[in-house]
Scaffold this active site. Sequence first.
Site, PDB file in Angstrom:
ATOM      1  N   ARG A  18       6.774   7.572  -3.006  1.00 19.16           N
ATOM      2  CA  ARG A  18       5.339   7.694  -3.308  1.00 19.16           C
ATOM      3  C   ARG A  18       5.040   7.248  -4.739  1.00 19.16           C
ATOM      4  NH1 ARG A  18       3.999  13.647  -2.003  1.00 19.16           N
ATOM      5  NH2 ARG A  18       6.088  13.793  -2.847  1.00 19.16           N
ATOM      6  N   ASN A  36       3.060  12.050   1.946  1.00 18.88           N
ATOM      7  CA  ASN A  36       4.080  12.279   2.964  1.00 18.88           C
ATOM      8  C   ASN A  36       3.422  12.877   4.195  1.00 18.88           C
ATOM      9  OD1 ASN A  36       6.188  11.402   1.359  1.00 18.88           O
ATOM     10  ND2 ASN A  36       6.810  13.453   0.731  1.00 18.88           N
TER      11      ASN A  36
END
Length: 90
Positions: A18, A36
């Site tokens: 990320r 996520n």
Amino acid sequence: MLQYRIIVDGRVQGVGFRYFVQMEADKHKLTGWVRNRDDGTVEIRAEGLEESLKQFLKAIQKGSPFSKVTDVKVEETKELDGFQKFNISY
């Protein structure tokens, strides 16, 4: 301006993916978010110019040093959300 909804599968959680996505989005002057998902994938919403989004997708498909991307699904959405910056969502 376009918005893409992107789902990335593979070893993409717990490996800094990320953060990598956020850095690539900033590099390509995109706005949106990354998060996520419960199924082990990562979801991205990214807005920007078409060429910038294409370059961003190339980087995402390649992945970060510790990730292993096995599949990337891309869908162009009909709406623009007018995000101000690119965030990591939790």
